[in-house]
Motif scaffolding. Structure first.
Motif, PDB file in Angstrom:
ATOM      1  N   MET A 346      29.128  37.824  55.384  1.00 60.19           N
ATOM      2  CA  MET A 346      28.803  36.305  55.443  1.00 60.19           C
ATOM      3  C   MET A 346      30.200  35.578  55.385  1.00 60.19           C
ATOM      4  O   MET A 346      31.030  36.000  54.765  1.00 60.19           O
ATOM      5  N   GLU A 347      30.000  34.288  55.890  1.00 59.85           N
ATOM      6  CA  GLU A 347      31.255  33.281  55.806  1.00 59.85           C
ATOM      7  C   GLU A 347      31.171  32.735  54.315  1.00 59.85           C
ATOM      8  O   GLU A 347      30.327  32.798  53.377  1.00 59.85           O
ATOM      9  N   GLY A 348      32.187  32.083  53.936  1.00 61.23           N
ATOM     10  CA  GLY A 348      32.615  31.620  52.693  1.00 61.23           C
ATOM     11  C   GLY A 348      32.714  32.612  51.419  1.00 61.23           C
ATOM     12  O   GLY A 348      32.389  32.219  50.351  1.00 61.23           O
ATOM     13  N   VAL A 349      33.564  33.216  51.749  1.00 60.74           N
ATOM     14  CA  VAL A 349      33.915  34.306  50.796  1.00 60.74           C
ATOM     15  C   VAL A 349      34.760  33.322  49.615  1.00 60.74           C
ATOM     16  O   VAL A 349      35.559  32.672  49.695  1.00 60.74           O
ATOM     17  N   VAL A 350      34.459  33.810  48.425  1.00 63.90           N
ATOM     18  CA  VAL A 350      34.980  33.184  47.181  1.00 63.90           C
ATOM     19  C   VAL A 350      36.060  34.149  46.601  1.00 63.90           C
ATOM     20  O   VAL A 350      36.013  35.261  46.655  1.00 63.90           O
ATOM     21  N   SER A 351      37.148  33.319  46.397  1.00 65.52           N
ATOM     22  CA  SER A 351      38.330  34.198  45.902  1.00 65.52           C
ATOM     23  C   SER A 351      37.929  34.908  44.622  1.00 65.52           C
ATOM     24  O   SER A 351      37.075  34.582  43.820  1.00 65.52           O
ATOM     25  N   LYS A 352      38.803  36.020  44.588  1.00 58.06           N
ATOM     26  CA  LYS A 352      38.587  36.828  43.277  1.00 58.06           C
ATOM     27  C   LYS A 352      38.991  36.026  42.098  1.00 58.06           C
ATOM     28  O   LYS A 352      38.344  36.303  41.111  1.00 58.06           O
ATOM     29  N   ALA A 353      40.015  35.297  42.038  1.00 52.41           N
ATOM     30  CA  ALA A 353      40.365  34.504  41.046  1.00 52.41           C
ATOM     31  C   ALA A 353      39.227  33.459  40.770  1.00 52.41           C
ATOM     32  O   ALA A 353      38.977  33.350  39.300  1.00 52.41           O
ATOM     33  N   VAL A 354      38.409  32.855  41.675  1.00 57.35           N
ATOM     34  CA  VAL A 354      37.388  31.848  41.174  1.00 57.35           C
ATOM     35  C   VAL A 354      36.480  32.672  40.876  1.00 57.35           C
ATOM     36  O   VAL A 354      35.628  32.176  39.827  1.00 57.35           O
ATOM     37  N   ARG A 355      36.131  33.935  41.250  1.00 61.09           N
ATOM     38  CA  ARG A 355      35.024  34.586  40.799  1.00 61.09           C
ATOM     39  C   ARG A 355      35.063  34.988  39.321  1.00 61.09           C
ATOM     40  O   ARG A 355      34.100  34.929  38.544  1.00 61.09           O
ATOM     41  N   ARG A 356      36.410  35.520  39.026  1.00 65.34           N
ATOM     42  CA  ARG A 356      36.704  35.673  37.407  1.00 65.34           C
ATOM     43  C   ARG A 356      36.499  34.572  36.587  1.00 65.34           C
ATOM     44  O   ARG A 356      35.824  34.599  35.586  1.00 65.34           O
TER      45      ARG A 356
END
Length: 443
Positions: A346-356
């Motif tokens: 899927m498009e719109g990958v959320v960055s690892k930093a934002v996920r954290r």
């Protein structure tokens, strides 16, 4: 001398129940079970593939086993072993990898325990996993995990479980009740029902779609099993948690007022992308129904942060939704890409930093929710079942509605039920109490 076997389990309660069943098959072949930290002839690692972290931990656990006994035979079973058998077989020191249909027959694959030059793989096409093997765990004296269902027919876009465990299928009612009786005869006070999608209970023993029994039928019958003081439903999908089940738990002899209901997102847009089978309005309805008949019930929630396409607005929608919902705690999962799932492309990958960052925010909200729930219970009279571990001079236990309590260590309290009054929350967030009566409720 008996050969020695040791087990390490990653993942869910279902894995623990299956490890216990596999261990009993070894004992039936004359093996002596020892702790994973001890020297053994064979080490069996039951793997998980729900999160990225569980995958990474496998290599570390193999090294732990090799450190204790470099000559030991090492076998891998479980979800990761089904999804990526060759990847596990290529890990230095691994001798045998068994897929979903083979793991319960592990002793058949042990002609000798000589180390292999390379990892031997026996795995199946997951479509062949259409039969059911019942399991239950008796590791902890106070509580047993009883498997009632396996596999899943849902197609959530982030999940590999259908690929790892196959179609939804259930144990027969007779087998579940017999297992419950066996557990009750071993002085175990609490059974936790487990499965991949337990609300789907009733799919035929071989995966056919004819529903011989429903989850409600199962709950009714289990409630009648003598000798079990407590029954606890583990995770159940909101769309499968029916009013009749909630009402039965409210009036039940043994089922406790504790529900764990996956939400995954408080945004309907994200729920649709996940291909969940409900919207947030149904979730609100389920929580309100539980509260109407069991105001003191504990309600736990699974939620995933950082799913592809989850904007700041979507996340705040989830945060605010959970903040206003009358729930007791959260299990927060940080989204991780899994091979062969729709979400991975899927498009719109959320960055690892934002996920954290989002994960940290929801964990903070969970602490706040748990504290508020515990505060709401101070002054109430509950029943506690004490655990068996001495932790820094204290013994811990859980009330029927899953409030964690503590009192100075007393070995005589282990695996006993007592009526208590909750008095105050300690600095560590656990609840202190007074015994209502020194008389033990159950032997």
């Amino acid at each position: 001398m008996n050969k020695k076997v040791a087990f390490y389990t990653l993942g869910c309660k279902l894995n623990f129940s299956e490890t216990s069943t596999i261990a009993r098959s070894f004992e039936g072949e004359g093996f002596e079970r020892v702790d994973f930290t001890e020297k053994a002839d064979i080490y069996v690692i039951n793997t998980c593939s729900v999160t990225d972290n569980a995958d990474k931990r496998f290599k570390t656990i193999v090294k732990q086993a090799q450190k204790v006994n470099p000559e030991a035979f090492i076998a891998a079973v479980g979800c990761y072993a089904q999804l990526k058998p060759q990847e596990l077989a290529d890990v230095h020191g691994v001798d045998l990898v068994l897929g979903a249909t083979e793991k319960f027959k592990i002793t058949d694959y042990l002609n000798d325990l000589a180390k292999n030059d390379f990892g031997e793989v026996h795995s199946c096409d997951i479509d062949d996993a259409d039969f059911y093997v019942g399991s239950y765990s008796i590791g902890d004296r106070t509580r047993a995990f009883l498997k009632v269902q396996d596999g899943c027919d849902y197609k959530c876009t982030y999940c590999t479980i259908p690929l790892a465990r196959g179609i939804s299928r259930s144990d027969t009612m007779e087998n579940v009740l017999n297992n419950a009786r066996e557990i009750s005869q071993q002085n175990i006070k609490e059974i936790v029902l487990t499965g991949v999608n337990i609300g789907d209970y009733g799919k035929g023993e071989f995966g056919n779609k004819k529903h011989e029994h429903t989850f409600l039928d199962l709950v009714k019958e289990l409630d009648q099993v003598e000798g079990i003081e407590r029954l606890r439903i583990s995770s159940i999908e909101p769309n499968l948690l029916k009013n009749e089940t909630i009402d039965l738990v409210a009036k039940s002899r043994a089922f406790v007022p504790h529900f764990h209901i996956p939400l995954q997102s408080g945004s309907n847009a994200i729920l649709k992308k996940m291909k969940r089978r409900y919207l947030r309005e149904l979730y609100v309805d389920r929580v309100e129904r539980i509260r109407s008949v069991m105001p003191h019930a504990c309600i736990g929630v699974d939620v995933i942060v950082g799913f592809p396409g989850e904007t700041d607005a979507h996340f705040l929608e989830t945060y605010n939704f959970l903040n206003t919902l009358d729930i007791s705690y959260l299990h927060v999962f940080t989204y991780s890409e899994r091979d062969n799932t729709e979400a991975a492309d899927m498009e719109g990958v959320v960055s690892k930093a934002v996920r954290r960052k989002r994960s940290k925010m929801l964990r903070g909200l969970s602490a706040k929710k748990r504290r508020a729930f515990y505060e709401s219970q101070v002054g109430s009279t509950r029943t506690v079942l004490f655990e068996g571990e001495n932790k820094q001079g204290y013994i811990h236990g859980f009330t029927e509605n899953y409030v964690k309590v503590k009192t100075p260590w007393n070995p005589e309290l282990v695996n006993t039920l007592h009526e208590i009054q909750l008095t105050e929350i300690d600095s560590d967030g656990l609840v202190r109490f007074e015994f209502v009566s020194e008389l033990q409720l159950q032997d």
